[in-house]
Design a protein around this motif. Structure first.
Motif, PDB file in Angstrom:
ATOM      1  N   LYS A  45     -57.117 -24.344 -52.969  1.00  0.00           N
ATOM      2  CA  LYS A  45     -58.467 -24.546 -52.428  1.00  0.00           C
ATOM      3  C   LYS A  45     -59.114 -25.796 -53.015  1.00  0.00           C
ATOM      4  CE  LYS A  45     -59.546 -19.728 -51.266  1.00  0.00           C
ATOM      5  NZ  LYS A  45     -60.418 -18.553 -51.570  1.00  0.00           N
ATOM      6  N   MET A  46     -58.852 -26.096 -54.301  1.00  0.00           N
ATOM      7  CA  MET A  46     -59.384 -27.311 -54.916  1.00  0.00           C
ATOM      8  C   MET A  46     -58.877 -28.540 -54.173  1.00  0.00           C
ATOM      9  SD  MET A  46     -58.613 -28.873 -58.734  1.00  0.00           S
ATOM     10  CE  MET A  46     -56.946 -29.383 -58.245  1.00  0.00           C
ATOM     11  N   VAL A  47     -57.583 -28.550 -53.904  1.00  0.00           N
ATOM     12  CA  VAL A  47     -56.997 -29.697 -53.211  1.00  0.00           C
ATOM     13  C   VAL A  47     -57.502 -29.779 -51.779  1.00  0.00           C
ATOM     14  CG1 VAL A  47     -54.830 -30.644 -52.325  1.00  0.00           C
ATOM     15  CG2 VAL A  47     -54.967 -29.821 -54.681  1.00  0.00           C
ATOM     16  N   ASP A  48     -57.511 -28.663 -51.072  1.00  0.00           N
ATOM     17  CA  ASP A  48     -57.900 -28.671 -49.657  1.00  0.00           C
ATOM     18  C   ASP A  48     -59.395 -28.844 -49.461  1.00  0.00           C
ATOM     19  OD1 ASP A  48     -55.263 -28.310 -49.003  1.00  0.00           O
ATOM     20  OD2 ASP A  48     -55.425 -26.144 -48.669  1.00  0.00           O
ATOM     21  N   GLY A  49     -60.200 -28.347 -50.429  1.00  0.00           N
ATOM     22  CA  GLY A  49     -61.650 -28.382 -50.251  1.00  0.00           C
ATOM     23  C   GLY A  49     -62.350 -29.528 -50.950  1.00  0.00           C
ATOM     24  N   GLN A  50     -61.712 -30.110 -51.986  1.00  0.00           N
ATOM     25  CA  GLN A  50     -62.347 -31.186 -52.746  1.00  0.00           C
ATOM     26  C   GLN A  50     -61.597 -32.509 -52.619  1.00  0.00           C
ATOM     27  OE1 GLN A  50     -62.989 -29.934 -56.904  1.00  0.00           O
ATOM     28  NE2 GLN A  50     -62.993 -27.810 -56.225  1.00  0.00           N
ATOM     29  N   VAL A  51     -60.291 -32.472 -52.811  1.00  0.00           N
ATOM     30  CA  VAL A  51     -59.509 -33.706 -52.916  1.00  0.00           C
ATOM     31  C   VAL A  51     -59.211 -34.317 -51.552  1.00  0.00           C
ATOM     32  CG1 VAL A  51     -57.354 -34.706 -53.772  1.00  0.00           C
ATOM     33  CG2 VAL A  51     -58.550 -32.961 -55.117  1.00  0.00           C
ATOM     34  N   ARG A  52     -58.607 -33.557 -50.669  1.00  0.00           N
ATOM     35  CA  ARG A  52     -58.262 -34.096 -49.343  1.00  0.00           C
ATOM     36  C   ARG A  52     -59.481 -34.584 -48.564  1.00  0.00           C
ATOM     37  NH1 ARG A  52     -52.945 -32.909 -47.588  1.00  0.00           N
ATOM     38  NH2 ARG A  52     -51.876 -31.279 -48.788  1.00  0.00           N
ATOM     39  N   PRO A  53     -60.613 -33.845 -48.531  1.00  0.00           N
ATOM     40  CA  PRO A  53     -61.765 -34.320 -47.757  1.00  0.00           C
ATOM     41  C   PRO A  53     -62.388 -35.606 -48.305  1.00  0.00           C
ATOM     42  CG  PRO A  53     -61.930 -31.954 -48.154  1.00  0.00           C
ATOM     43  CD  PRO A  53     -60.835 -32.464 -49.034  1.00  0.00           C
ATOM     44  N   SER A  54     -61.997 -36.031 -49.512  1.00  0.00           N
ATOM     45  CA  SER A  54     -62.531 -37.257 -50.104  1.00  0.00           C
ATOM     46  C   SER A  54     -61.589 -38.437 -49.883  1.00  0.00           C
ATOM     47  CB  SER A  54     -62.776 -37.045 -51.604  1.00  0.00           C
ATOM     48  OG  SER A  54     -63.748 -36.038 -51.816  1.00  0.00           O
ATOM     49  N   ASP A  55     -60.802 -38.346 -48.814  1.00  0.00           N
ATOM     50  CA  ASP A  55     -59.903 -39.437 -48.399  1.00  0.00           C
ATOM     51  C   ASP A  55     -58.790 -39.721 -49.405  1.00  0.00           C
ATOM     52  OD1 ASP A  55     -61.258 -39.850 -45.972  1.00  0.00           O
ATOM     53  OD2 ASP A  55     -62.727 -41.145 -46.946  1.00  0.00           O
ATOM     54  N   VAL A  56     -58.400 -38.722 -50.165  1.00  0.00           N
ATOM     55  CA  VAL A  56     -57.225 -38.874 -51.014  1.00  0.00           C
ATOM     56  C   VAL A  56     -56.015 -38.491 -50.170  1.00  0.00           C
ATOM     57  CG1 VAL A  56     -56.029 -38.103 -53.095  1.00  0.00           C
ATOM     58  CG2 VAL A  56     -58.520 -38.398 -53.115  1.00  0.00           C
ATOM     59  N   THR A  57     -55.208 -39.496 -49.842  1.00  0.00           N
ATOM     60  CA  THR A  57     -54.072 -39.292 -48.947  1.00  0.00           C
ATOM     61  C   THR A  57     -52.729 -39.514 -49.638  1.00  0.00           C
ATOM     62  OG1 THR A  57     -54.235 -41.595 -48.220  1.00  0.00           O
ATOM     63  CG2 THR A  57     -55.412 -39.943 -46.911  1.00  0.00           C
ATOM     64  N   ASP A  58     -52.737 -39.987 -50.883  1.00  0.00           N
ATOM     65  CA  ASP A  58     -51.500 -40.218 -51.629  1.00  0.00           C
ATOM     66  C   ASP A  58     -50.864 -38.870 -51.952  1.00  0.00           C
ATOM     67  OD1 ASP A  58     -49.539 -40.752 -53.592  1.00  0.00           O
ATOM     68  OD2 ASP A  58     -50.591 -42.553 -54.247  1.00  0.00           O
ATOM     69  N   LEU A  59     -49.733 -38.595 -51.335  1.00  0.00           N
ATOM     70  CA  LEU A  59     -49.106 -37.286 -51.492  1.00  0.00           C
ATOM     71  C   LEU A  59     -48.636 -37.038 -52.912  1.00  0.00           C
ATOM     72  CD1 LEU A  59     -47.059 -36.974 -48.178  1.00  0.00           C
ATOM     73  CD2 LEU A  59     -49.270 -35.952 -48.751  1.00  0.00           C
ATOM     74  N   ARG A  60     -48.376 -38.100 -53.681  1.00  0.00           N
ATOM     75  CA  ARG A  60     -47.975 -37.919 -55.076  1.00  0.00           C
ATOM     76  C   ARG A  60     -49.105 -37.291 -55.881  1.00  0.00           C
ATOM     77  NH1 ARG A  60     -46.913 -43.513 -57.296  1.00  0.00           N
ATOM     78  NH2 ARG A  60     -48.960 -43.740 -56.305  1.00  0.00           N
ATOM     79  N   ILE A  61     -50.344 -37.731 -55.615  1.00  0.00           N
ATOM     80  CA  ILE A  61     -51.510 -37.190 -56.318  1.00  0.00           C
ATOM     81  C   ILE A  61     -51.766 -35.753 -55.879  1.00  0.00           C
ATOM     82  CG2 ILE A  61     -53.986 -37.456 -56.697  1.00  0.00           C
ATOM     83  CD1 ILE A  61     -53.556 -40.494 -56.231  1.00  0.00           C
ATOM     84  N   ILE A  62     -51.697 -35.536 -54.589  1.00  0.00           N
ATOM     85  CA  ILE A  62     -51.915 -34.180 -54.060  1.00  0.00           C
ATOM     86  C   ILE A  62     -50.875 -33.218 -54.624  1.00  0.00           C
ATOM     87  CG2 ILE A  62     -51.798 -32.788 -51.950  1.00  0.00           C
ATOM     88  CD1 ILE A  62     -53.116 -35.213 -50.515  1.00  0.00           C
ATOM     89  N   ASP A  63     -49.616 -33.632 -54.601  1.00  0.00           N
ATOM     90  CA  ASP A  63     -48.554 -32.767 -55.125  1.00  0.00           C
ATOM     91  C   ASP A  63     -48.734 -32.515 -56.626  1.00  0.00           C
ATOM     92  OD1 ASP A  63     -47.429 -32.622 -52.628  1.00  0.00           O
ATOM     93  OD2 ASP A  63     -45.847 -34.087 -53.018  1.00  0.00           O
ATOM     94  N   ALA A  64     -49.165 -33.555 -57.363  1.00  0.00           N
ATOM     95  CA  ALA A  64     -49.368 -33.394 -58.804  1.00  0.00           C
ATOM     96  C   ALA A  64     -50.481 -32.407 -59.087  1.00  0.00           C
ATOM     97  CB  ALA A  64     -49.682 -34.743 -59.434  1.00  0.00           C
ATOM     98  N   MET A  65     -51.566 -32.492 -58.332  1.00  0.00           N
ATOM     99  CA  MET A  65     -52.687 -31.584 -58.567  1.00  0.00           C
ATOM    100  C   MET A  65     -52.350 -30.161 -58.149  1.00  0.00           C
ATOM    101  SD  MET A  65     -56.197 -33.696 -58.042  1.00  0.00           S
ATOM    102  CE  MET A  65     -56.800 -34.519 -59.534  1.00  0.00           C
ATOM    103  N   LEU A  66     -51.432 -30.020 -57.208  1.00  0.00           N
ATOM    104  CA  LEU A  66     -50.968 -28.685 -56.848  1.00  0.00           C
ATOM    105  C   LEU A  66     -49.998 -28.131 -57.888  1.00  0.00           C
ATOM    106  CD1 LEU A  66     -50.382 -29.098 -53.000  1.00  0.00           C
ATOM    107  CD2 LEU A  66     -52.110 -27.666 -54.101  1.00  0.00           C
ATOM    108  N   ALA A  67     -49.308 -29.029 -58.591  1.00  0.00           N
ATOM    109  CA  ALA A  67     -48.285 -28.587 -59.538  1.00  0.00           C
ATOM    110  C   ALA A  67     -48.830 -28.273 -60.925  1.00  0.00           C
ATOM    111  CB  ALA A  67     -47.201 -29.666 -59.652  1.00  0.00           C
ATOM    112  N   VAL A  68     -49.869 -29.013 -61.352  1.00  0.00           N
ATOM    113  CA  VAL A  68     -50.352 -28.867 -62.730  1.00  0.00           C
ATOM    114  C   VAL A  68     -51.340 -27.703 -62.823  1.00  0.00           C
ATOM    115  CG1 VAL A  68     -51.582 -29.984 -64.626  1.00  0.00           C
ATOM    116  CG2 VAL A  68     -49.988 -31.310 -63.221  1.00  0.00           C
ATOM    117  N   PRO A  69     -51.078 -26.721 -63.650  1.00  0.00           N
ATOM    118  CA  PRO A  69     -51.956 -25.545 -63.772  1.00  0.00           C
ATOM    119  C   PRO A  69     -53.207 -25.868 -64.596  1.00  0.00           C
ATOM    120  CG  PRO A  69     -50.126 -25.341 -65.292  1.00  0.00           C
ATOM    121  CD  PRO A  69     -49.892 -26.607 -64.524  1.00  0.00           C
ATOM    122  N   ARG A  70     -54.272 -26.268 -63.949  1.00  0.00           N
ATOM    123  CA  ARG A  70     -55.481 -26.721 -64.655  1.00  0.00           C
ATOM    124  C   ARG A  70     -56.030 -25.621 -65.580  1.00  0.00           C
ATOM    125  NH1 ARG A  70     -61.232 -28.574 -63.507  1.00  0.00           N
ATOM    126  NH2 ARG A  70     -61.273 -30.768 -64.151  1.00  0.00           N
TER     127      ARG A  70
END
Length: 217
Positions: free
Chosen positions: A10-35
């Protein structure tokens, strides 16, 4: 899917993607790292909220979207040497380590730095070096760096950090020298340092990078 995995998505889909972050490496990293692993147990329920999360006195994890947008602007390469300054528990370093070559991170509190280093080892991040050191000092021992990331804001020009950039290297962070504060990127080119604004942003000021109080006579 666990509650934290759902919150991470939800963090990625609701905060990161809507802010024009399209680099899949960043998206994948934020999905992988357990904050949630990088915050105190009492605050794990807040780990994925859109806020600057205080993880120790005057020590913060900056908003995920601010970190993501700065990393996208800096276009990190797989071979890059990266320095993250003001990284109290190692979260920003862990995200960057997913797609950068070698990451050095510093934290001014020696006890926090030691714990973060232990946590990095426990979580299996082998390409991160975490050391005690104030943000303004950087980490000269591993310089020069292709990228320096401020994991917080600065109220002064961090010229000492500029000197640790490799030719063509970049520094990215929130500059609160004027209002509104803005995320900026600084590039080392031909023995000069050029800067350009990225987006309006706020973040807690890093210890040691505060503006000195002005004396009034």
């Amino acid at each position: 899917m666990s509650d934290f995995s759902t919150a991470r998505q939800k963090m990625v889909d609701g905060q990161v993607r809507p802010s024009d972050v399209t680099d899949l490496r960043i998206i994948d990293a934020m999905l992988a790292v357990p904050r949630e692993e990088f915050v105190p147990a009492s605050q794990r329920a807040m780990a994925y909220l859109d806020l600057d999360l205080e993880v120790a006195p005057n020590r913060f994890l900056i908003k995920p979207v601010v970190l993501a947008r700065m990393l996208q602007a800096s276009d990190v390469k797989a071979t890059d040497k990266v320095l993250v300054v003001g990284c109290p528990t190692g979260y920003s370093a862990a995200v960057i380590a997913q797609f950068a070559g070698k990451v050095t991170a510093t934290e001014g509190d020696a006890a926090l730095a030691a714990k973060a280093s232990e946590d990095m080892a426990r979580l299996g991040y082998s390409n991160i070096t975490l050391a005690a050191g104030m943000p303004a000092d950087g980490h000269p021992a591993n310089a020069p760096y292709d990228l320096i990331v401020l994991a917080g804001a600065t109220e002064v020009l961090p010229t000492g950090l500029y000197k640790q950039l490799a030719p063509g290297g970049q520094l990215v962070g929130v500059f609160a020298l004027t209002k509104p504060a803005r995320a900026m990127i600084v590039t080392h080119s031909h023995d000069d340092f050029g800067s350009r604004p990225l987006f309006d942003a706020t973040a807690p000021v890093l210890p040691g990078l505060e503006k000195l109080p002005e004396f009034v006579f």
